[in-house]
Design a protein around this motif. Structure first.
Motif, PDB file in Angstrom:
ATOM      1  N   PHE A 135       0.823  -1.220   0.000  1.00 40.34           N
ATOM      2  CA  PHE A 135       0.000   0.000   0.000  1.00 40.34           C
ATOM      3  C   PHE A 135       0.854   1.266   0.000  1.00 40.34           C
ATOM      4  O   PHE A 135       0.370   2.351  -0.273  1.00 40.34           O
ATOM      5  CB  PHE A 135      -0.897   0.036   1.254  1.00 40.34           C
ATOM      6  CG  PHE A 135      -1.889  -1.087   1.325  1.00 40.34           C
ATOM      7  CD1 PHE A 135      -3.167  -0.947   0.795  1.00 40.34           C
ATOM      8  CD2 PHE A 135      -1.554  -2.301   1.920  1.00 40.34           C
ATOM      9  CE1 PHE A 135      -4.087  -1.981   0.851  1.00 40.34           C
ATOM     10  CE2 PHE A 135      -2.465  -3.350   1.983  1.00 40.34           C
ATOM     11  CZ  PHE A 135      -3.732  -3.187   1.451  1.00 40.34           C
ATOM     12  N   LEU A 136       2.117   1.107   0.347  1.00 39.30           N
ATOM     13  CA  LEU A 136       2.997   2.263   0.525  1.00 39.30           C
ATOM     14  C   LEU A 136       3.543   2.720  -0.824  1.00 39.30           C
ATOM     15  O   LEU A 136       4.122   1.920  -1.557  1.00 39.30           O
ATOM     16  CB  LEU A 136       4.135   1.878   1.471  1.00 39.30           C
ATOM     17  CG  LEU A 136       4.827   2.947   2.297  1.00 39.30           C
ATOM     18  CD1 LEU A 136       3.839   3.766   3.126  1.00 39.30           C
ATOM     19  CD2 LEU A 136       5.861   2.309   3.217  1.00 39.30           C
ATOM     20  N   ASN A 137       3.339   3.992  -1.128  1.00 43.71           N
ATOM     21  CA  ASN A 137       3.855   4.533  -2.384  1.00 43.71           C
ATOM     22  C   ASN A 137       5.378   4.544  -2.388  1.00 43.71           C
ATOM     23  O   ASN A 137       6.010   4.751  -1.341  1.00 43.71           O
ATOM     24  CB  ASN A 137       3.359   5.977  -2.581  1.00 43.71           C
ATOM     25  CG  ASN A 137       1.991   6.016  -3.252  1.00 43.71           C
ATOM     26  OD1 ASN A 137       1.706   5.233  -4.149  1.00 43.71           O
ATOM     27  ND2 ASN A 137       1.131   6.929  -2.790  1.00 43.71           N
ATOM     28  N   ASP A 138       5.971   4.347  -3.573  1.00 43.58           N
ATOM     29  CA  ASP A 138       7.407   4.549  -3.719  1.00 43.58           C
ATOM     30  C   ASP A 138       7.730   5.995  -3.332  1.00 43.58           C
ATOM     31  O   ASP A 138       6.894   6.888  -3.489  1.00 43.58           O
ATOM     32  CB  ASP A 138       7.843   4.298  -5.170  1.00 43.58           C
ATOM     33  CG  ASP A 138       7.788   2.806  -5.528  1.00 43.58           C
ATOM     34  OD1 ASP A 138       7.466   1.992  -4.643  1.00 43.58           O
ATOM     35  OD2 ASP A 138       8.052   2.474  -6.701  1.00 43.58           O
ATOM     36  N   ASN A 139       8.958   6.201  -2.837  1.00 39.12           N
ATOM     37  CA  ASN A 139       9.406   7.524  -2.382  1.00 39.12           C
ATOM     38  C   ASN A 139       8.631   8.016  -1.157  1.00 39.12           C
ATOM     39  O   ASN A 139       8.589   9.210  -0.879  1.00 39.12           O
ATOM     40  CB  ASN A 139       9.342   8.564  -3.508  1.00 39.12           C
ATOM     41  CG  ASN A 139      10.101   8.092  -4.734  1.00 39.12           C
ATOM     42  OD1 ASN A 139      11.251   7.652  -4.618  1.00 39.12           O
ATOM     43  ND2 ASN A 139       9.467   8.129  -5.891  1.00 39.12           N
ATOM     44  N   GLY A 140       8.034   7.067  -0.444  1.00 30.47           N
ATOM     45  CA  GLY A 140       7.368   7.402   0.805  1.00 30.47           C
ATOM     46  C   GLY A 140       8.348   7.349   1.969  1.00 30.47           C
ATOM     47  O   GLY A 140       9.566   7.351   1.776  1.00 30.47           O
ATOM     48  N   ALA A 141       7.803   7.298   3.188  1.00 30.80           N
ATOM     49  CA  ALA A 141       8.670   7.281   4.361  1.00 30.80           C
ATOM     50  C   ALA A 141       8.034   6.482   5.492  1.00 30.80           C
ATOM     51  O   ALA A 141       6.809   6.440   5.628  1.00 30.80           O
ATOM     52  CB  ALA A 141       8.962   8.708   4.840  1.00 30.80           C
ATOM     53  N   ILE A 142       8.904   5.856   6.277  1.00 36.02           N
ATOM     54  CA  ILE A 142       8.487   5.152   7.489  1.00 36.02           C
ATOM     55  C   ILE A 142       9.177   5.832   8.660  1.00 36.02           C
ATOM     56  O   ILE A 142      10.380   6.107   8.607  1.00 36.02           O
ATOM     57  CB  ILE A 142       8.901   3.670   7.433  1.00 36.02           C
ATOM     58  CG1 ILE A 142       8.189   2.950   6.285  1.00 36.02           C
ATOM     59  CG2 ILE A 142       8.604   2.962   8.765  1.00 36.02           C
ATOM     60  CD1 ILE A 142       8.797   1.608   5.912  1.00 36.02           C
ATOM     61  N   VAL A 143       8.413   6.147   9.698  1.00 39.29           N
ATOM     62  CA  VAL A 143       9.009   6.663  10.927  1.00 39.29           C
ATOM     63  C   VAL A 143       8.617   5.716  12.057  1.00 39.29           C
ATOM     64  O   VAL A 143       7.427   5.509  12.326  1.00 39.29           O
ATOM     65  CB  VAL A 143       8.530   8.097  11.258  1.00 39.29           C
ATOM     66  CG1 VAL A 143       9.183   8.586  12.550  1.00 39.29           C
ATOM     67  CG2 VAL A 143       8.848   9.061  10.116  1.00 39.29           C
ATOM     68  N   ASN A 144       9.624   5.111  12.675  1.00 36.24           N
ATOM     69  CA  ASN A 144       9.385   4.246  13.826  1.00 36.24           C
ATOM     70  C   ASN A 144       9.686   5.024  15.106  1.00 36.24           C
ATOM     71  O   ASN A 144      10.533   5.919  15.107  1.00 36.24           O
ATOM     72  CB  ASN A 144      10.269   2.997  13.753  1.00 36.24           C
ATOM     73  CG  ASN A 144       9.896   2.126  12.567  1.00 36.24           C
ATOM     74  OD1 ASN A 144       8.721   1.991  12.232  1.00 36.24           O
ATOM     75  ND2 ASN A 144      10.887   1.529  11.908  1.00 36.24           N
ATOM     76  N   VAL A 145       9.000   4.670  16.173  1.00 34.60           N
ATOM     77  CA  VAL A 145       9.203   5.392  17.427  1.00 34.60           C
ATOM     78  C   VAL A 145       9.975   4.514  18.404  1.00 34.60           C
ATOM     79  O   VAL A 145       9.535   3.423  18.765  1.00 34.60           O
ATOM     80  CB  VAL A 145       7.862   5.844  18.032  1.00 34.60           C
ATOM     81  CG1 VAL A 145       8.095   6.550  19.370  1.00 34.60           C
ATOM     82  CG2 VAL A 145       7.156   6.795  17.061  1.00 34.60           C
ATOM     83  N   SER A 146      11.139   4.998  18.789  1.00 43.41           N
ATOM     84  CA  SER A 146      11.985   4.309  19.746  1.00 43.41           C
ATOM     85  C   SER A 146      11.884   5.041  21.079  1.00 43.41           C
ATOM     86  O   SER A 146      10.845   5.601  21.415  1.00 43.41           O
ATOM     87  CB  SER A 146      13.425   4.274  19.223  1.00 43.41           C
ATOM     88  OG  SER A 146      14.279   3.632  20.136  1.00 43.41           O
ATOM     89  N   SER A 147      12.953   5.072  21.830  1.00 46.58           N
ATOM     90  CA  SER A 147      12.944   5.712  23.142  1.00 46.58           C
ATOM     91  C   SER A 147      14.372   6.005  23.570  1.00 46.58           C
ATOM     92  O   SER A 147      15.300   5.291  23.185  1.00 46.58           O
ATOM     93  CB  SER A 147      12.299   4.768  24.161  1.00 46.58           C
ATOM     94  OG  SER A 147      12.563   5.208  25.477  1.00 46.58           O
ATOM     95  N   GLY A 148      14.545   7.051  24.363  1.00 42.91           N
ATOM     96  CA  GLY A 148      15.851   7.310  24.968  1.00 42.91           C
ATOM     97  C   GLY A 148      16.337   6.099  25.760  1.00 42.91           C
ATOM     98  O   GLY A 148      17.541   5.891  25.928  1.00 42.91           O
ATOM     99  N   LEU A 149      15.375   5.282  26.221  1.00 44.17           N
ATOM    100  CA  LEU A 149      15.714   4.123  27.053  1.00 44.17           C
ATOM    101  C   LEU A 149      16.433   3.025  26.285  1.00 44.17           C
ATOM    102  O   LEU A 149      16.884   2.039  26.874  1.00 44.17           O
ATOM    103  CB  LEU A 149      14.450   3.563  27.711  1.00 44.17           C
ATOM    104  CG  LEU A 149      13.820   4.498  28.753  1.00 44.17           C
ATOM    105  CD1 LEU A 149      12.386   4.103  29.041  1.00 44.17           C
ATOM    106  CD2 LEU A 149      14.655   4.539  30.029  1.00 44.17           C
TER     107      LEU A 149
END
Length: 254
Positions: A135-149
């Protein structure tokens, strides 16, 4: 009114806390937004209303990111919504934000607690993103959420912090393997933020709040509004050459 030239962002856990601010910041940048919520539809509908007030399209879909067996149904629903609204089942940005906290000493963490954290923060992210790829268009972006921990260690966060370190590593692999489609993958790692996350642990416990503020060079605890704009930036063309990075958004703590 929204035009169908807008980019479309999917934000998991977008009904409250950080996800809400990410969704609103993305909308302020002119993106249409789809948020997911776990149980609180009223809260989610409220956020959808705030997003629409910014002149873009929005909807909220139910998702339990712990349960990978529900993902196929989720994507069927998403598919229908996208086709109905845009004639084409495609979107541009995936923000893997949904999650819960776990505060438990290493020696007392149960296997059940451990599995839950792994399922939400790692297995869920892994397979939701995998199933999102068509479903994700080419030239799109993924942002994952991590943590300082994942970078520094505070007692009581062994399972959570270790899982977020796994997300940091996974993000680099996503960037490597999806680069041929022009899809960028980055991680943001918030520090301690005043939200209802973990039962409002940082926001409502004065001692915890003061302790974090004193350890942060900028002298305060983070707010949800500190985070949203960074996610919107990472999804924008201005961040088009940022890839495979872990960006800590924590006021410089530790």
């Amino acid at each position: 009114m929204a035009t169908h030239n807008n980019k479309i962002a999917l934000v998991t856990g977008g009904s409250r806390g950080l996800g809400r601010e990410m969704a609103l910041a993305l909308a302020s940048d002119g993106n249409d937004v789809i948020i997911t919520y776990h149980t609180n539809q009223t809260q989610a509908d409220e956020v959808v209303g705030l997003i629409k007030d910014k002149g873009v399209s929005a909807t909220a879909l139910q998702l339990d990111s712990r349960k990978t067996e529900t993902f196929d149904n989720f994507f069927q629903t998403l598919n229908s919504y996208l086709k109905e609204t845009y004639k084409e089942a495609k979107f541009d940005y995936l923000i893997n934000n949904g999650g819960t906290a776990l505060y438990a000493p290493f020696e007392k963490t149960t296997e059940e607690q451990f599995d839950e954290i792994i399922n939400i923060h790692f297995k869920g992210v892994y397979f939701l993103t995998q199933k999102a790829l068509p479903f994700l268009n080419d030239n799109g972006a993924i942002v994952n959420v991590s943590s300082g921990l994942a970078r520094f260690s505070l007692p009581g966060s062994s399972a959570y912090g270790a899982t977020k370190a796994a997300v940091d590593t996974l993000t680099r692999y996503m960037a490597k393997e999806l680069g041929n489609r022009g899809i960028r993958a980055n991680t943001i790692a918030p520090g301690a933020i005043e939200t209802d996350f973990g039962g409002g642990h940082v926001r409502d416990n004065k001692e915890v709040n003061l302790h974090i503020a004193n350890d942060t060079p900028l002298g305060r605890v983070g707010l949800p509004t500190d985070i949203g704009g960074v996610v919107a930036f990472l999804c924008s063309p201005r961040a088009g050459w940022i890839n495979a990075q872990r960006i800590e958004v924590s006021g410089g703590i530790y």
